[in-house]
Design a protein around this motif. Structure first.
Motif, PDB file in Angstrom:
ATOM      1  N   LEU A  66       0.832  -1.202   0.000  1.00 29.31           N
ATOM      2  CA  LEU A  66       0.000   0.000   0.000  1.00 29.31           C
ATOM      3  C   LEU A  66       0.864   1.249   0.000  1.00 29.31           C
ATOM      4  CD1 LEU A  66      -2.738   1.465   0.265  1.00 29.31           C
ATOM      5  CD2 LEU A  66      -2.517   1.178   2.746  1.00 29.31           C
ATOM      6  N   ARG A  67       1.887   1.273   0.845  1.00 31.54           N
ATOM      7  CA  ARG A  67       2.761   2.445   0.931  1.00 31.54           C
ATOM      8  C   ARG A  67       3.507   2.667  -0.379  1.00 31.54           C
ATOM      9  NH1 ARG A  67       3.761   4.938   5.550  1.00 31.54           N
ATOM     10  NH2 ARG A  67       5.955   5.289   5.090  1.00 31.54           N
ATOM     11  N   GLN A  68       3.932   1.604  -1.036  1.00 30.58           N
ATOM     12  CA  GLN A  68       4.588   1.744  -2.340  1.00 30.58           C
ATOM     13  C   GLN A  68       3.641   2.375  -3.354  1.00 30.58           C
ATOM     14  OE1 GLN A  68       5.890  -2.365  -2.971  1.00 30.58           O
ATOM     15  NE2 GLN A  68       8.009  -1.669  -2.850  1.00 30.58           N
ATOM     16  N   LYS A  69       2.393   1.945  -3.335  1.00 32.39           N
ATOM     17  CA  LYS A  69       1.405   2.505  -4.265  1.00 32.39           C
ATOM     18  C   LYS A  69       1.108   3.963  -3.936  1.00 32.39           C
ATOM     19  CE  LYS A  69      -0.536  -1.902  -5.534  1.00 32.39           C
ATOM     20  NZ  LYS A  69      -1.639  -2.827  -5.524  1.00 32.39           N
ATOM     21  N   GLN A  70       1.097   4.308  -2.653  1.00 27.65           N
ATOM     22  CA  GLN A  70       0.866   5.693  -2.254  1.00 27.65           C
ATOM     23  C   GLN A  70       1.998   6.583  -2.743  1.00 27.65           C
ATOM     24  OE1 GLN A  70       0.367   5.056   1.971  1.00 27.65           O
ATOM     25  NE2 GLN A  70      -1.859   5.261   1.837  1.00 27.65           N
ATOM     26  N   VAL A  71       3.237   6.108  -2.633  1.00 30.54           N
ATOM     27  CA  VAL A  71       4.390   6.883  -3.111  1.00 30.54           C
ATOM     28  C   VAL A  71       4.290   7.067  -4.620  1.00 30.54           C
ATOM     29  CG1 VAL A  71       6.904   6.797  -3.430  1.00 30.54           C
ATOM     30  CG2 VAL A  71       5.920   6.280  -1.200  1.00 30.54           C
ATOM     31  N   ALA A  72       3.965   6.010  -5.340  1.00 34.39           N
ATOM     32  CA  ALA A  72       3.823   6.099  -6.793  1.00 34.39           C
ATOM     33  C   ALA A  72       2.691   7.044  -7.165  1.00 34.39           C
ATOM     34  CB  ALA A  72       3.581   4.708  -7.389  1.00 34.39           C
ATOM     35  N   GLN A  74       1.573   9.583  -5.377  1.00 38.49           N
ATOM     36  CA  GLN A  74       2.024  10.939  -5.076  1.00 38.49           C
ATOM     37  C   GLN A  74       2.920  11.463  -6.192  1.00 38.49           C
ATOM     38  OE1 GLN A  74       1.073  12.998  -2.679  1.00 38.49           O
ATOM     39  NE2 GLN A  74       2.408  14.605  -3.420  1.00 38.49           N
ATOM     40  N   ALA A  75       3.816  10.618  -6.679  1.00 41.52           N
ATOM     41  CA  ALA A  75       4.701  11.016  -7.777  1.00 41.52           C
ATOM     42  C   ALA A  75       3.881  11.338  -9.030  1.00 41.52           C
ATOM     43  CB  ALA A  75       5.723   9.919  -8.062  1.00 41.52           C
ATOM     44  N   SER A  76       2.863  10.529  -9.296  1.00 39.33           N
ATOM     45  CA  SER A  76       1.995  10.780 -10.450  1.00 39.33           C
ATOM     46  C   SER A  76       1.243  12.100 -10.285  1.00 39.33           C
ATOM     47  CB  SER A  76       0.991   9.641 -10.631  1.00 39.33           C
ATOM     48  OG  SER A  76       1.652   8.455 -10.972  1.00 39.33           O
ATOM     49  N   ASN A  77       0.731  12.343  -9.086  1.00 39.66           N
ATOM     50  CA  ASN A  77       0.009  13.592  -8.830  1.00 39.66           C
ATOM     51  C   ASN A  77       0.915  14.803  -9.022  1.00 39.66           C
ATOM     52  OD1 ASN A  77      -2.354  12.237  -8.266  1.00 39.66           O
ATOM     53  ND2 ASN A  77      -2.110  12.339  -6.049  1.00 39.66           N
ATOM     54  N   GLU A  78       2.155  14.703  -8.559  1.00 40.77           N
ATOM     55  CA  GLU A  78       3.106  15.805  -8.720  1.00 40.77           C
ATOM     56  C   GLU A  78       3.428  16.027 -10.188  1.00 40.77           C
ATOM     57  OE1 GLU A  78       6.328  14.696  -6.154  1.00 40.77           O
ATOM     58  OE2 GLU A  78       5.170  15.118  -4.336  1.00 40.77           O
ATOM     59  N   SER A  79       3.563  14.951 -10.935  1.00 38.56           N
ATOM     60  CA  SER A  79       3.837  15.040 -12.370  1.00 38.56           C
ATOM     61  C   SER A  79       2.667  15.690 -13.097  1.00 38.56           C
ATOM     62  CB  SER A  79       4.090  13.635 -12.912  1.00 38.56           C
ATOM     63  OG  SER A  79       4.699  13.677 -14.158  1.00 38.56           O
ATOM     64  N   ILE A  80       1.466  15.312 -12.742  1.00 40.02           N
ATOM     65  CA  ILE A  80       0.271  15.907 -13.353  1.00 40.02           C
ATOM     66  C   ILE A  80       0.185  17.384 -13.005  1.00 40.02           C
ATOM     67  CG2 ILE A  80      -2.258  15.927 -13.253  1.00 40.02           C
ATOM     68  CD1 ILE A  80      -2.070  12.837 -12.971  1.00 40.02           C
TER      69      ILE A  80
END
Length: 97
Positions: A66-72, A74-80
């Motif tokens: 779950l934490r790995q998916k949350q980090v990914a 977050q990275a996607s949200n920042e990229s968007i």
């Protein structure tokens, strides 16, 4: 007060009765199935003994995933957000027609 259903869940050959709102029943069953599968996988490895230890290892594994998916995410949200910023900057620089 919302009405709750009692849902019977089977996890690693043990039955549990859990109260939940009717609208959450399908998600609860899906979560129980995922937990059952993870616990079965860990138990089947033969490296962890005892239901309590299997449960703890399953919980640790699932939380780690779950934490790995949350980090990914977050990275996607920042990229968007960066892309939206670039688009806004381009749109601000163009003259209205």
């Amino acid at each position: 007060m919302k009405a709750h259903n009692t849902v019977k869940l089977t996890i690693l050959d043990r039955d549990y009765n859990v109260a939940c709102p009717p609208e959450s029943e399908a998600e609860l069953k899906a979560a129980a199935l995922q937990l059952h599968q993870k616990m079965t996988e860990i138990k089947g490895s033969g490296k962890v003994f005892g239901v309590e230890r299997v449960a703890v290892m399953a919980a640790l594994n699932l939380i780690h995933e779950l934490r790995q998916k949350q980090v990914a995410n977050q990275a996607s949200n920042e990229s968007i957000a960066r892309l939206i910023g670039k688009i806004d900057a381009v749109l601000d620089d163009t003259d209205p027609v």
